[in-house]
Design a protein around this motif. Sequence first.
Motif, mmCIF file in Angstrom:
data_model
loop_
_atom_site.group_PDB
_atom_site.id
_atom_site.type_symbol
_atom_site.label_atom_id
_atom_site.label_comp_id
_atom_site.label_asym_id
_atom_site.label_seq_id
_atom_site.Cartn_x
_atom_site.Cartn_y
_atom_site.Cartn_z
ATOM 1 N N GLY A 158 20.618 69.528 21.664
ATOM 2 C CA GLY A 158 20.627 70.967 21.446
ATOM 3 C C GLY A 158 21.149 71.310 20.064
ATOM 4 O O GLY A 158 20.422 71.744 19.179
ATOM 5 N N ASP A 159 22.439 71.030 19.873
ATOM 6 C CA ASP A 159 23.078 71.449 18.630
ATOM 7 C C ASP A 159 22.549 70.684 17.432
ATOM 8 O O ASP A 159 22.250 71.267 16.391
ATOM 9 C CB ASP A 159 24.589 71.245 18.730
ATOM 10 N N CYS A 160 22.460 69.353 17.573
ATOM 11 C CA CYS A 160 22.154 68.543 16.406
ATOM 12 C C CYS A 160 20.667 68.623 16.061
ATOM 13 O O CYS A 160 20.277 69.143 15.013
ATOM 14 C CB CYS A 160 22.600 67.119 16.711
ATOM 15 N N ALA A 161 19.807 68.167 16.987
ATOM 16 C CA ALA A 161 18.378 68.180 16.691
ATOM 17 C C ALA A 161 17.853 69.607 16.585
ATOM 18 O O ALA A 161 17.028 69.928 15.727
ATOM 19 C CB ALA A 161 17.627 67.408 17.766
ATOM 20 N N GLY A 162 18.344 70.481 17.455
ATOM 21 C CA GLY A 162 17.852 71.859 17.463
ATOM 22 C C GLY A 162 18.180 72.590 16.174
ATOM 23 O O GLY A 162 17.304 73.155 15.517
ATOM 24 N N ARG A 163 19.444 72.548 15.767
ATOM 25 C CA ARG A 163 19.832 73.280 14.559
ATOM 26 C C ARG A 163 19.200 72.641 13.326
ATOM 27 O O ARG A 163 18.836 73.311 12.380
ATOM 28 C CB ARG A 163 21.357 73.343 14.396
ATOM 29 N N GLY A 164 19.066 71.300 13.339
ATOM 30 C CA GLY A 164 18.402 70.630 12.221
ATOM 31 C C GLY A 164 16.994 71.159 12.048
ATOM 32 O O GLY A 164 16.569 71.502 10.937
ATOM 33 N N ALA A 165 16.263 71.269 13.159
ATOM 34 C CA ALA A 165 14.893 71.779 13.087
ATOM 35 C C ALA A 165 14.884 73.234 12.621
ATOM 36 O O ALA A 165 13.993 73.664 11.870
ATOM 37 C CB ALA A 165 14.233 71.653 14.449
#
Lengths: 769, 769
Positions: B252-259
Amino acid sequence: MHFGVPAALFLTFQDAGLPPVTQSDAIWLWIALGVGALALIAAFILAKIVLSADTGTPDMQAISNAIREGAEAFLARQYKTIGILAVVLAVVVFFGYHASARTAPFALKTVISFLVGAVCSGLAGFTGMYVSIRANIRTASAARSSLNGALQAALRGGAVTGLVVVALSLLGVGCLFLFFGGLTDPTHVVYQLVGFGFGASLVALFAQLGGGIYTKAADVGADLVGKVEAGIPEDDPRNPAVIADLVGDNVGDCAGRGADIFESTAAENVGAMILGAALYPVFGIKGILFPLIVHAINLISSIIGVAMVKTTDTEDPMSALNRGFYVTSALALCGFAFAVYHMLNGVGVAPGWLLGCGVTGMVTAFLFVWITQYYTESKYRPVQSIAEASLTGPATNIISGLAVGMETPAMPVVVISAALLLSYYFGVKGLDGVTGIGNYAKGIYGTAIATMGMLSCAAYILAMDTFGPITDNAGGIIEMSNQPEAVRDKTDKLDSAGNTTKALTKGYAIGSASLAAFLLFSAYLEEIKAIVTARVTAAGSAGFMPAGWSFTNINLAEIPVFVGALLGAMLTYLFSSLAIKAVGRTAQMVVKDVRDQFRENPGIMAGTSKPDYARCVSIVTGAALKEMVLPGCLAVGLPVAVGLIFRNFSSVYGAASGTFSATGVSLVPTINGLPVNLGGASAVAGLLMVGTISGVLLAMLMNNGGGAWDNAKKWIESGVYGGKKSDAHKAAVVGDTVGDPFKDTAGPSLHVLIKLLATITLVLAPLFL
Amino acid sequence: MHFGVPAALFLTFQDAGLPPVTQSDAIWLWIALGVGALALIAAFILAKIVLSADTGTPDMQAISNAIREGAEAFLARQYKTIGILAVVLAVVVFFGYHASARTAPFALKTVISFLVGAVCSGLAGFTGMYVSIRANIRTASAARSSLNGALQAALRGGAVTGLVVVALSLLGVGCLFLFFGGLTDPTHVVYQLVGFGFGASLVALFAQLGGGIYTKAADVGADLVGKVEAGIPEDDPRNPAVIADLVGDNVGDCAGRGADIFESTAAENVGAMILGAALYPVFGIKGILFPLIVHAINLISSIIGVAMVKTTDTEDPMSALNRGFYVTSALALCGFAFAVYHMLNGVGVAPGWLLGCGVTGMVTAFLFVWITQYYTESKYRPVQSIAEASLTGPATNIISGLAVGMETPAMPVVVISAALLLSYYFGVKGLDGVTGIGNYAKGIYGTAIATMGMLSCAAYILAMDTFGPITDNAGGIIEMSNQPEAVRDKTDKLDSAGNTTKALTKGYAIGSASLAAFLLFSAYLEEIKAIVTARVTAAGSAGFMPAGWSFTNINLAEIPVFVGALLGAMLTYLFSSLAIKAVGRTAQMVVKDVRDQFRENPGIMAGTSKPDYARCVSIVTGAALKEMVLPGCLAVGLPVAVGLIFRNFSSVYGAASGTFSATGVSLVPTINGLPVNLGGASAVAGLLMVGTISGVLLAMLMNNGGGAWDNAKKWIESGVYGGKKSDAHKAAVVGDTVGDPFKDTAGPSLHVLIKLLATITLVLAPLFL
């Protein structure tokens, strides 16, 4: 009867040799005014009938009197506060208009119509409330013998509000039109009525805000300290806040919604008359008077509808109310058709299409009511999903309710979009053969007719709505005076019908607000055009007016419009936040007072001495009135600030689309070669339109979410998922409490806010230029 | 290196004898690409350093491996789903473009850049995640010896994500520009890059939605069944959902915010290059390459900033992170000034004012972060008011939290408004001496520079953001492997700093989304103008193009635009509702599986056998991916539907403002005497703009409301109002649970939605005409 305003400042096309008003057309004004006066008499008779009924036992009277005193005390103090604010605003408007020589001549008339609007709105609210708080005891008393008697007492009591509201709106606008010289100079005089709508809006905003804060603060406060802390049931006479709670039903639902609908009809009347003026070459004065006639029909059909309602002891009261509504709707449709064919005719007009616009509006009203039912009744998925989520605790109940609330705008938005597109199309078709008017003006008039169609049953709907608090109060009186079970059953039945009508009316109110919004934008654009035209014309040879120019360009890609839009949307959030916080703070004062009373006088809980109801009423009155001022002033102040600021920065931020055509001819009106400054007017239009969109969606979220939470709780109480006292029920009570300030304070206040934004911009438009 | 597209279809002013690109200017592209490549190498080295660190005890490794496997399994299945959707959309776009001979020549390039954007975004997400889920155990292990070691491991792990995201966005756009022939025909080629932004958006939408649903469903599900039903603490290894919960932090936080940030920089690059192309006569290709250089500076300054961060065992880790941020900001500012003075110069340009635009953007970022802190930290009034309201139970906690949430948009809206007005003004001033370009284009370019300024520290901010889930996971590993108290203290400190950085990044993300939105509107308008110009020119003598015409008129008073606006605002509500409901449904599946596991294997609770973590991970993976499809398709489908429908109804609803000037000259482009159909393009613009406004406000409500609830709970846990286990705490837990899907699913997904709306309209613009 013309007050001698220099008409040159408000020149419109009428001056280009338009035909004068004919005597045979003017008759429609007299008809409208006559029906309005008759409706007031009918309301008086109805009130007499209701008030002459039996007033029950002394026990019941004691309670009813306490409610009456509380409500009257609140109303008196509320109107005093509103009166002060209105006078301040009148002074501001007067001097605002006087700040420029170009607007000064209109200052007096605008202030007069503003004050008349405010007074009419206040009068309508006061009369309706006067009857309602007396009808409750008669309803309660009648319930001791028959359901029919109780139903009729409550509906007739409610009908007084409905009739007075619509009739005073009709008479107010009609009389101002007459006295300002509308029969000799109609296309100018319509612009002088805008103050009426603003007056109505101002009273409505504060009535709904103050009433909404009052009703929910008393409700939440009474529940928190009574049910939760002291463990006594709802409506228990030992609770010092119980009378305040019953008073709240009146000042919130009854007076608040009355002011809301008054504002709707007033704003719609004025807006539709302005658009009618733009079509003067086609319909003559009949196009201007058409909205007044629609409301005259509304009054007649509603009186007949109310008179038809009767029931038996075994019938569901809702069926009886619906029968009356169908009769009213059918009559309104016939009357609407008659009016369209007799008034909206002329060379090239196809009235059938225009009737189609009206029908579109009526169908939209039905669909809105149906959608509201879908989202707030326990037999459908949304409420059931909230109830099911209550099984896993309050958090999932809240999440589920918010998800339902956020889903609710989808269908209504599709309906409104379809209604706008259809009625625009019908309008274009209906006026297809008319020359000299663009498709845009034709289509917009179509949407205006749809709005009138939607509001053509307003009086009956308002009667059904006011029925709600009357039966609610009647139930409370029966409960507190310990009447037999059989009587309670009757009032419970009525109360349940009242809850349904209250919810449906909210759906109707937001539907009419969103449809009316487009009408009011259009009136605003029309007004800006009229003012610019007048100024350019007044400048003589220094002015240049491009042929066919109109102010119909609210360009979101321009920074001032976009910033106005951002601020308008933000206003709806901030306003809601302030309203909700006001409820919380006021409720805390109720809690504190009740705790104090319990501590100071232990006899209350023992049942040996009576609590001081009036003290609690007085505290919540004072607090609610104080709390309504900040959000109210924000709503009034922000559009004014945006208009004035961007008026002065227009030179930097204006003119996204080029100002000159390929051949070097100016495309915009100029005075001394400089384009007329439209920055302020455009930014305000952006604020108005996007604020309305955001406000409509937020209001739907809050109204329907709140209603769904309420009925999820009631559904569980009916025995599902463990029934009363189960964990699911406790979770559902949390949702219901959260929904209360949503659906009864912030949501309805947003309806009013939307219309206030429209009327304030109409009144202050000259200052933004 | 030009692919031979018939340039006549995309004629812009460059063809009117504009100077060719000079060799000395083209060097900037090579510099940007070189820095991008170097940053990838730097990221590789950083990853090597992090991965070479110690990996702790076998106990710790077992947990870390379980998280890694879960996260990789989710990512693999998620990218497969996204891949299928991307291919379907690529086919749709390809055939959509092929439906008309006018757009067919661009089909291939658009699809290529779309797929490159999607692949780059996916690659960035995968790489960042690959390192993060390996950095957590290294951080945990390092915490056993020193706080500095742990801090550096976590920040460097996060920096890999930050660098890869920004570098791949820069390299992707830069290489496409190069290969499409940007150095020979820059002003045409920029329009062929729009697919890149859309590809990035599509991946971002599904990554954020899927990841957001996953993370909160696992969190809520684990808490409901673990803490509430089974009475075991958070992160207890007996809970079968505990690994799913830790996986969720990553996806959520890592991959999501990266995208999300990848999408922001990609869309901003493309949009700013399109606007730069409009100023080709002033800046040459340097104006087009400027955004790429800004990101090159961003990469260099962020690498230095990250390298500077070190701390001691006694310091608050937040101070160390802030120091790095100040260094990065100072370097970015210097670099920005250098780039402005060397690239944005030309006849009549005052670069100082343009630097002012960039500074405005940077200050806006600071203010957004500060406002986010004000609303979500326990030392300020909002969080404290929610905590206080918890004393009277969950209902008042929720009401108070919602009121705070609704208040939150007020200040940011004022800041954004001020930033738009100021940067527009500075833009006009900075280009005041330039002739042949209107104020509007100058001002809009100013707002674009402000957006670039705001994003000029993106890589460092993203590193700080990814620091959050790494430290969170490290804390979980330490907790589950029963490490000594002193080690826990260190990871707790880091975790607390991580929570702060996560919250701040959300404020930064929504701020950049709202400022970038205006840049993207402008690019859309510019693109429509380019397409219309090309078509009219291609029509030869049958076409007529008014001099100086531009598509800068999104008229809210036209019915299609208004309806588009209504639908756009509605979309944000419906989308949020679907996202929140998806979390609820997926959480229920988690609850069911955990209950099943407890029942099937009683040894789990007894501690004698291990739960099947993978089964729970697999269930929540499948459910989250299924649930993301409907809201995702709605977001993609609605703007397309609106564009295509209104393209076909334009004849009825168009032309609010007259089409012909006073002298009878057409004001709009015509082909064969008929105005070019702009109905679809206008309605979509309305949807885009008002959808953005509504989405920004709703996202702020949900992000900040959710953050405030979370911290109100934590504040009570710190001992206020009775501390843990008190009634106030129970009430606050309810608020925290409600806030979870708000702040971690619906809110961040709305950021992404807003930008998706912009990029999809950019890509499909040719179909709406």
